[in-house]
Design a protein around this motif. Sequence first.
Motif, short mmCIF file in Angstrom:
data_model
loop_
_atom_site.label_atom_id
_atom_site.label_comp_id
_atom_site.label_asym_id
_atom_site.label_seq_id
_atom_site.Cartn_x
_atom_site.Cartn_y
_atom_site.Cartn_z
N LEU A 1 38.31 32.90 29.57
CA LEU A 1 38.41 31.88 30.68
C LEU A 1 39.06 32.82 31.25
O LEU A 1 39.42 32.33 32.75
CB LEU A 1 38.52 30.75 30.58
CG LEU A 1 36.64 30.38 29.92
CD1 LEU A 1 37.63 28.65 29.71
CD2 LEU A 1 35.84 30.48 30.84
N MET A 2 40.62 33.38 30.77
CA MET A 2 41.48 33.23 31.79
C MET A 2 42.08 34.81 32.87
O MET A 2 42.00 33.77 34.00
CB MET A 2 42.99 34.08 30.76
CG MET A 2 44.17 34.19 31.76
SD MET A 2 44.61 32.08 31.91
CE MET A 2 45.93 32.84 31.76
N LYS A 3 40.90 35.58 32.56
CA LYS A 3 40.72 36.30 33.87
C LYS A 3 39.62 36.30 34.89
O LYS A 3 40.13 36.25 36.10
CB LYS A 3 39.69 37.67 33.04
CG LYS A 3 39.41 39.14 33.83
CD LYS A 3 38.63 39.55 33.44
CE LYS A 3 39.45 40.51 32.73
NZ LYS A 3 39.14 41.76 31.29
N ARG A 4 38.74 34.88 34.48
CA ARG A 4 38.38 34.99 35.25
C ARG A 4 38.59 33.97 36.56
O ARG A 4 38.33 34.03 37.17
CB ARG A 4 36.69 33.90 34.45
CG ARG A 4 36.13 33.52 36.08
CD ARG A 4 34.06 33.19 34.96
NE ARG A 4 35.18 31.52 34.84
CZ ARG A 4 33.76 30.82 34.28
NH1 ARG A 4 32.31 31.58 33.76
NH2 ARG A 4 33.62 29.55 33.85
N ILE A 5 39.56 32.54 35.87
CA ILE A 5 40.29 31.67 36.06
C ILE A 5 41.31 32.30 37.11
O ILE A 5 41.59 31.87 38.41
CB ILE A 5 40.76 30.31 34.94
CG1 ILE A 5 39.31 29.96 34.57
CG2 ILE A 5 41.74 29.73 35.95
CD1 ILE A 5 39.87 29.27 33.71
#
Length: 103
Positions: free
Chosen positions: A7-11
């Motif tokens: 989720l880090m990249k998307r967030i």
Amino acid sequence: MLVQTGLMKRISRQVIAGQFQLPEFAAAIRSRKTTIRYYRMLAREALLRGRPSLCLRVCAAGLVRFPHSDLSETRALALAAQGKPVLALRAMDDARDRLMRNA
């Protein structure tokens, strides 16, 4: 956790673009619990932190959702960590048999 669940990249992109929304983030965090990756990560972290009982509970919950997953092997490792080698070997045999039936 955000990196491990992907989720880090998307967030990060949403925050940079000014498009981050808390309700969407909360939904994404909740939805991670429906993936095998979540159960693997949680079980392994519990085992690495010396919590084999917690690992066994996570594996049991994960195996309900994902009965043909590698959580059976992780369960066997937790049993071995609890000093139950006979049960661990049985669990490995069960995992192998399940894999052979589904091949």
